[in-house]
Scaffold this motif. Structure first.
Motif, PDB file in Angstrom:
ATOM      1  N   UNK A  13     -19.604  39.183  -8.959  1.00  0.00           N
ATOM      2  CA  UNK A  13     -18.711  40.045  -9.734  1.00  0.00           C
ATOM      3  C   UNK A  13     -18.975  41.505  -9.370  1.00  0.00           C
ATOM      4  N   UNK A  14     -17.908  42.234  -9.111  1.00  0.00           N
ATOM      5  CA  UNK A  14     -18.032  43.627  -8.683  1.00  0.00           C
ATOM      6  C   UNK A  14     -18.185  44.544  -9.905  1.00  0.00           C
ATOM      7  N   UNK A  15     -19.395  44.578 -10.453  1.00  0.00           N
ATOM      8  CA  UNK A  15     -19.662  45.398 -11.641  1.00  0.00           C
ATOM      9  C   UNK A  15     -19.557  46.882 -11.295  1.00  0.00           C
ATOM     10  N   UNK A  16     -19.895  47.221 -10.048  1.00  0.00           N
ATOM     11  CA  UNK A  16     -19.838  48.629  -9.622  1.00  0.00           C
ATOM     12  C   UNK A  16     -18.407  49.161  -9.756  1.00  0.00           C
ATOM     13  N   UNK A  17     -17.436  48.310  -9.503  1.00  0.00           N
ATOM     14  CA  UNK A  17     -16.032  48.735  -9.629  1.00  0.00           C
ATOM     15  C   UNK A  17     -15.701  49.051 -11.090  1.00  0.00           C
ATOM     16  N   UNK A  18     -16.235  48.238 -11.971  1.00  0.00           N
ATOM     17  CA  UNK A  18     -16.025  48.454 -13.410  1.00  0.00           C
ATOM     18  C   UNK A  18     -16.613  49.799 -13.829  1.00  0.00           C
TER      19      UNK A  18
END
Length: 209
Positions: A1-6
Protein backbone atom coordinates in the motif's frame (compact mmCIF):
# COMPACT_ATOMS: atom_id res chain seq x y z
CA UNK A 1 0.00 0.00 0.00
CA UNK A 2 1.37 3.39 -1.02
CA UNK A 3 1.08 5.15 2.34
CA UNK A 4 3.56 7.80 1.18
CA UNK A 5 1.01 8.93 -1.41
CA UNK A 6 -1.59 9.34 1.31
CA UNK A 7 0.74 11.40 3.50
CA UNK A 8 1.91 13.51 0.55
CA UNK A 9 -1.70 14.32 -0.43
CA UNK A 10 -2.66 15.26 3.13
CA UNK A 11 0.32 17.56 3.52
CA UNK A 12 -0.17 19.13 0.09
CA UNK A 13 -3.68 20.11 1.20
CA UNK A 14 -2.22 21.54 4.43
CA UNK A 15 -4.43 19.31 6.59
CA UNK A 16 -3.00 18.49 10.00
CA UNK A 17 -3.33 15.05 11.54
CA UNK A 18 -5.70 16.48 14.16
CA UNK A 19 -8.00 17.93 11.53
CA UNK A 20 -7.62 14.90 9.28
CA UNK A 21 -8.92 12.37 11.77
CA UNK A 22 -11.64 14.58 13.28
CA UNK A 23 -14.91 12.65 13.43
CA UNK A 24 -13.31 9.55 11.92
CA UNK A 25 -10.71 8.08 14.25
CA UNK A 26 -8.15 8.96 16.91
CA UNK A 27 -4.96 10.78 16.03
CA UNK A 28 -3.07 7.74 17.29
CA UNK A 29 -4.79 5.55 14.70
CA UNK A 30 -3.86 7.97 11.91
CA UNK A 31 -0.31 8.34 13.16
CA UNK A 32 0.23 4.58 13.28
CA UNK A 33 -1.09 4.25 9.74
CA UNK A 34 1.09 7.01 8.32
CA UNK A 35 4.16 5.59 10.00
CA UNK A 36 3.45 2.19 8.45
CA UNK A 37 2.66 0.54 11.75
CA UNK A 38 -0.98 -0.45 11.34
CA UNK A 39 -3.63 -0.18 8.61
CA UNK A 40 -7.00 0.88 10.09
CA UNK A 41 -10.30 -0.84 9.33
CA UNK A 42 -11.80 -0.62 5.85
CA UNK A 43 -14.48 1.82 7.05
CA UNK A 44 -11.98 4.19 8.67
CA UNK A 45 -9.50 4.05 5.80
CA UNK A 46 -12.25 4.75 3.25
CA UNK A 47 -13.34 7.86 5.16
CA UNK A 48 -9.77 9.10 5.59
CA UNK A 49 -9.07 8.68 1.87
CA UNK A 50 -12.34 10.39 0.91
CA UNK A 51 -11.41 13.39 3.04
CA UNK A 52 -8.41 14.09 0.81
CA UNK A 53 -10.00 13.00 -2.47
CA UNK A 54 -8.46 9.56 -2.74
CA UNK A 55 -9.83 6.03 -2.78
CA UNK A 56 -8.33 2.89 -1.29
CA UNK A 57 -7.64 1.71 -4.84
CA UNK A 58 -5.55 4.84 -5.41
CA UNK A 59 -3.22 3.72 -2.63
CA UNK A 60 -2.82 0.35 -4.33
CA UNK A 61 -2.21 1.88 -7.77
CA UNK A 62 1.53 1.19 -7.73
CA UNK A 63 0.86 -2.53 -7.26
CA UNK A 64 -2.17 -2.68 -9.55
CA UNK A 65 -0.86 -5.41 -11.82
CA UNK A 66 0.20 -7.74 -9.03
CA UNK A 67 -3.02 -6.99 -7.13
CA UNK A 68 -5.09 -7.92 -10.17
CA UNK A 69 -3.16 -11.17 -10.51
CA UNK A 70 -3.59 -11.99 -6.84
CA UNK A 71 -7.32 -11.32 -7.14
CA UNK A 72 -7.51 -13.65 -10.13
CA UNK A 73 -5.63 -16.34 -8.22
CA UNK A 74 -7.82 -16.04 -5.14
CA UNK A 75 -11.01 -16.15 -7.22
CA UNK A 76 -9.73 -19.30 -8.91
CA UNK A 77 -8.96 -20.90 -5.55
CA UNK A 78 -12.44 -19.98 -4.33
CA UNK A 79 -13.99 -21.78 -7.31
CA UNK A 80 -11.84 -24.83 -6.63
CA UNK A 81 -12.92 -24.78 -3.01
CA UNK A 82 -16.58 -24.89 -4.05
CA UNK A 83 -15.73 -27.85 -6.31
CA UNK A 84 -14.02 -29.55 -3.32
CA UNK A 85 -10.67 -29.60 -5.12
CA UNK A 86 -8.93 -29.21 -1.78
CA UNK A 87 -5.42 -30.22 -2.82
CA UNK A 88 -5.41 -27.52 -5.50
CA UNK A 89 -6.60 -24.94 -2.97
CA UNK A 90 -3.99 -25.92 -0.39
CA UNK A 91 -1.23 -25.76 -2.97
CA UNK A 92 -2.41 -22.41 -4.27
CA UNK A 93 -2.72 -20.84 -0.84
CA UNK A 94 0.76 -22.00 0.12
CA UNK A 95 2.19 -20.09 -2.84
CA UNK A 96 0.70 -16.76 -1.80
CA UNK A 97 2.94 -14.48 0.23
CA UNK A 98 0.81 -12.70 2.83
CA UNK A 99 3.18 -9.73 2.69
CA UNK A 100 2.14 -9.12 -0.94
CA UNK A 101 -1.49 -8.62 0.04
CA UNK A 102 -1.58 -4.82 0.26
CA UNK A 103 -5.31 -4.58 -0.36
CA UNK A 104 -7.60 -5.02 2.66
CA UNK A 105 -10.14 -6.88 0.53
CA UNK A 106 -7.49 -9.28 -0.78
CA UNK A 107 -6.32 -9.94 2.75
CA UNK A 108 -9.85 -10.73 3.88
CA UNK A 109 -10.43 -13.05 0.93
CA UNK A 110 -7.16 -14.84 1.63
CA UNK A 111 -7.77 -15.33 5.36
CA UNK A 112 -11.36 -16.41 4.75
CA UNK A 113 -10.27 -19.03 2.19
CA UNK A 114 -7.43 -20.35 4.31
CA UNK A 115 -9.60 -20.46 7.41
CA UNK A 116 -12.49 -22.23 5.69
CA UNK A 117 -10.08 -24.64 4.05
CA UNK A 118 -8.65 -25.43 7.46
CA UNK A 119 -12.14 -26.02 8.88
CA UNK A 120 -13.03 -28.39 6.05
CA UNK A 121 -9.93 -30.55 6.45
CA UNK A 122 -10.05 -30.57 10.25
CA UNK A 123 -6.99 -28.49 10.97
CA UNK A 124 -6.49 -27.48 14.65
CA UNK A 125 -9.20 -25.00 15.69
CA UNK A 126 -6.61 -22.46 16.87
CA UNK A 127 -5.21 -22.24 13.31
CA UNK A 128 -8.65 -21.79 11.79
CA UNK A 129 -9.71 -19.21 14.36
CA UNK A 130 -6.44 -17.32 13.90
CA UNK A 131 -7.26 -16.74 10.23
CA UNK A 132 -10.85 -15.79 11.00
CA UNK A 133 -9.76 -13.41 13.77
CA UNK A 134 -7.66 -11.48 11.26
CA UNK A 135 -10.94 -10.46 9.66
CA UNK A 136 -13.20 -10.11 12.70
CA UNK A 137 -10.73 -8.36 14.99
CA UNK A 138 -8.66 -6.34 12.56
CA UNK A 139 -9.55 -6.04 8.88
CA UNK A 140 -13.33 -5.85 9.36
CA UNK A 141 -13.58 -4.99 13.03
CA UNK A 142 -16.87 -3.15 12.48
CA UNK A 143 -18.28 -6.29 10.79
CA UNK A 144 -19.61 -4.44 7.77
CA UNK A 145 -18.42 -6.60 4.85
CA UNK A 146 -19.63 -9.93 3.50
CA UNK A 147 -16.42 -11.52 4.76
CA UNK A 148 -17.63 -11.35 8.34
CA UNK A 149 -20.66 -13.43 7.35
CA UNK A 150 -18.42 -15.89 5.48
CA UNK A 151 -16.28 -16.19 8.60
CA UNK A 152 -19.41 -17.02 10.60
CA UNK A 153 -20.20 -19.77 8.07
CA UNK A 154 -16.66 -21.12 8.35
CA UNK A 155 -16.81 -21.03 12.15
CA UNK A 156 -20.10 -22.92 12.08
CA UNK A 157 -18.59 -25.53 9.77
CA UNK A 158 -15.59 -25.95 12.06
CA UNK A 159 -17.64 -26.43 15.21
CA UNK A 160 -20.07 -28.71 13.41
CA UNK A 161 -17.20 -30.98 12.34
CA UNK A 162 -16.00 -30.94 15.95
CA UNK A 163 -19.52 -32.07 16.95
CA UNK A 164 -20.01 -28.93 19.02
CA UNK A 165 -23.55 -28.33 17.82
CA UNK A 166 -24.43 -25.44 20.12
CA UNK A 167 -21.44 -23.39 18.97
CA UNK A 168 -22.07 -24.28 15.33
CA UNK A 169 -25.69 -23.17 15.61
CA UNK A 170 -24.61 -19.92 17.25
CA UNK A 171 -22.74 -18.91 14.09
CA UNK A 172 -25.24 -20.34 11.62
CA UNK A 173 -28.01 -18.34 13.32
CA UNK A 174 -25.97 -15.16 12.85
CA UNK A 175 -25.77 -15.83 9.12
CA UNK A 176 -29.46 -16.71 8.94
CA UNK A 177 -30.36 -13.45 10.65
CA UNK A 178 -28.15 -11.53 8.23
CA UNK A 179 -29.79 -13.14 5.19
CA UNK A 180 -33.27 -12.44 6.54
CA UNK A 181 -32.30 -8.83 7.11
CA UNK A 182 -31.01 -8.48 3.55
CA UNK A 183 -34.03 -10.13 1.99
CA UNK A 184 -36.43 -8.24 4.29
CA UNK A 185 -39.46 -9.52 2.44
CA UNK A 186 -39.16 -13.15 1.43
CA UNK A 187 -42.44 -13.11 -0.49
CA UNK A 188 -41.18 -10.26 -2.65
CA UNK A 189 -37.97 -12.17 -3.33
CA UNK A 190 -39.56 -15.50 -4.22
CA UNK A 191 -42.27 -13.93 -6.41
CA UNK A 192 -39.53 -12.12 -8.31
CA UNK A 193 -41.93 -10.29 -10.59
CA UNK A 194 -42.63 -7.46 -8.14
CA UNK A 195 -39.16 -5.98 -8.35
CA UNK A 196 -36.45 -7.07 -10.75
CA UNK A 197 -33.85 -4.96 -8.99
CA UNK A 198 -34.55 -6.41 -5.55
CA UNK A 199 -34.64 -9.91 -7.01
CA UNK A 200 -31.28 -9.52 -8.69
CA UNK A 201 -29.68 -8.14 -5.55
CA UNK A 202 -30.95 -10.99 -3.42
CA UNK A 203 -29.94 -13.63 -5.94
CA UNK A 204 -26.45 -12.14 -5.84
CA UNK A 205 -26.34 -12.53 -2.08
CA UNK A 206 -27.52 -16.15 -2.21
CA UNK A 207 -25.02 -17.04 -4.94
CA UNK A 208 -22.27 -15.79 -2.65
CA UNK A 209 -23.20 -18.50 -0.15
Amino acid sequence: MDIARFVERRKSLHISQVRMCEGICTQSTLSKFESGGHVPSLKILSKLCARIGLSIDDLNESNKISANQLKTNLDSLERNLVMENYQCVLKGLSKIDEQQLDSILLKMQFYYLRGLMGALINQPPEEVLYDFSQILNDLDETHETIFTQLVYVGSGVMYNRLKQTDRANFYFKKVHAFIRNVLKDEKLYFNGSSSTVVGEQNIGVLITW
